[in-house]
Motif scaffolding. Sequence first.
Motif, short mmCIF file in Angstrom:
data_model
loop_
_atom_site.label_atom_id
_atom_site.label_comp_id
_atom_site.label_asym_id
_atom_site.label_seq_id
_atom_site.Cartn_x
_atom_site.Cartn_y
_atom_site.Cartn_z
N LYS A 139 0.84 -1.19 0.00
CA LYS A 139 0.00 0.00 0.00
C LYS A 139 0.88 1.25 0.00
CE LYS A 139 -4.00 -2.09 2.27
NZ LYS A 139 -4.89 -2.07 3.47
N PRO A 140 0.42 2.35 -0.60
CA PRO A 140 1.25 3.57 -0.73
C PRO A 140 1.82 4.09 0.58
CG PRO A 140 -0.74 3.74 -2.08
CD PRO A 140 -0.89 2.50 -1.25
N ASP A 141 1.05 3.98 1.67
CA ASP A 141 1.50 4.54 2.94
C ASP A 141 2.08 3.47 3.88
OD1 ASP A 141 -0.85 3.20 3.30
OD2 ASP A 141 -1.72 4.67 4.69
N ALA A 142 2.37 2.27 3.35
CA ALA A 142 2.80 1.16 4.21
C ALA A 142 4.12 1.44 4.91
CB ALA A 142 2.92 -0.12 3.38
N ILE A 143 5.10 1.98 4.19
CA ILE A 143 6.42 2.23 4.79
C ILE A 143 6.33 3.34 5.83
CG2 ILE A 143 8.82 2.81 4.32
CD1 ILE A 143 7.89 0.06 3.31
N ASP A 144 5.54 4.36 5.53
CA ASP A 144 5.34 5.44 6.52
C ASP A 144 4.67 4.89 7.77
OD1 ASP A 144 6.48 7.27 4.82
OD2 ASP A 144 4.56 7.91 3.96
N ASP A 145 3.76 3.96 7.59
CA ASP A 145 3.07 3.34 8.72
C ASP A 145 4.06 2.56 9.59
OD1 ASP A 145 0.57 2.40 10.12
OD2 ASP A 145 1.35 0.47 9.44
N LEU A 146 5.04 1.90 8.94
CA LEU A 146 6.06 1.18 9.69
C LEU A 146 6.89 2.15 10.53
CD1 LEU A 146 7.37 -1.44 7.09
CD2 LEU A 146 5.68 -1.77 8.90
N ALA A 147 7.19 3.30 9.94
CA ALA A 147 7.96 4.31 10.68
C ALA A 147 7.19 4.77 11.90
CB ALA A 147 8.27 5.49 9.76
N GLU A 148 5.88 4.95 11.74
CA GLU A 148 5.05 5.40 12.86
C GLU A 148 4.99 4.35 13.97
OE1 GLU A 148 1.26 6.46 11.33
OE2 GLU A 148 2.03 8.11 10.08
N HIS A 149 5.21 3.10 13.60
CA HIS A 149 5.20 2.03 14.59
C HIS A 149 6.59 1.73 15.13
CE1 HIS A 149 1.11 1.25 13.12
NE2 HIS A 149 0.93 0.56 14.23
N GLY A 150 7.56 2.62 14.84
CA GLY A 150 8.88 2.52 15.45
C GLY A 150 9.91 1.71 14.70
N VAL A 151 9.64 1.36 13.44
CA VAL A 151 10.62 0.61 12.66
C VAL A 151 11.66 1.59 12.10
CG1 VAL A 151 11.01 -0.95 10.70
CG2 VAL A 151 8.89 -1.13 12.04
N PRO A 152 12.95 1.45 12.47
CA PRO A 152 13.98 2.39 12.00
C PRO A 152 14.20 2.34 10.50
CG PRO A 152 14.74 1.15 13.92
CD PRO A 152 13.47 0.49 13.43
N GLU A 153 14.85 3.36 9.98
CA GLU A 153 15.09 3.52 8.55
C GLU A 153 15.83 2.34 7.94
OE1 GLU A 153 15.65 4.79 4.66
OE2 GLU A 153 14.21 5.47 6.18
N VAL A 154 16.85 1.83 8.63
CA VAL A 154 17.64 0.71 8.09
C VAL A 154 16.76 -0.49 7.81
CG1 VAL A 154 19.49 -0.93 8.57
CG2 VAL A 154 19.78 1.48 9.17
#
Length: 234
Positions: free
Chosen positions: A56-71
């Motif tokens: 989904k288009p916002d999936a990666i941003d959603d992961l960031a919001e859940h605390g998944v770091p950039e790496v």
Amino acid sequence: RELIPEVWVPSVDERANRERLRRRSHLIRLRTSAINRTFGLLTQWGLRRNLTALRKPDAIDDLAEHGVPEVWRQSILTLLGVIDDLNAQLAPLERELRPHARADERVKLLMTIPGVAELLGLTLASEIGDVSRFASASKLVGYSGLTPIIKQSGQSSRTGRISKAGPNTLRWAAVEAAQQAWRPSNPWHRLYSDTKQRHGKSNPAKAAVARKVLIAAWHILARQQPFKPSHAAT
């Protein structure tokens, strides 16, 4: 003088088909590895997402919001790209193989085995080849490398892991067919459940069902008759 046993060699066309099928199984295994690693990365951060959700288009941003770091997010993006690339390579290959499967009478019979679909049936047929070269179903199972290694010392005997001595693709196809044995409707469900409970993990259970799949395949091809659960599943 017939002192040397005859070696069975498939035709050039059969070998070409076998190579296509082996390429397909290799690509599928790579894709499965990428999918499993993707889910493993998410698990490190206490998240569960399927591939549809991750695209989904916002999936990666959603992961960031859940605390998944950039790496970790970048690793997931890379893996999704690998999965898409493998899917793109598999699609035309499978389109090329399907007419071969539909024209093969062996495949039609093998598809009566639970868990065996069109291309999996073609893989089994291609890897087994002329079934008459196997004097019994146990010979085929032994050829596949799915038989467990028995270690003996003195009066003791211990059963170990499967030998993995045979063709990887034949063994993979049988195990793939065994993946559906967790379903109660599968004729080998009880074997799967009992073996999994006894060993505490699913791999030995899948191997046990995979052996049953090959036994069924031998009887089907040798007798030219469809699968019969009352006989083959016991």
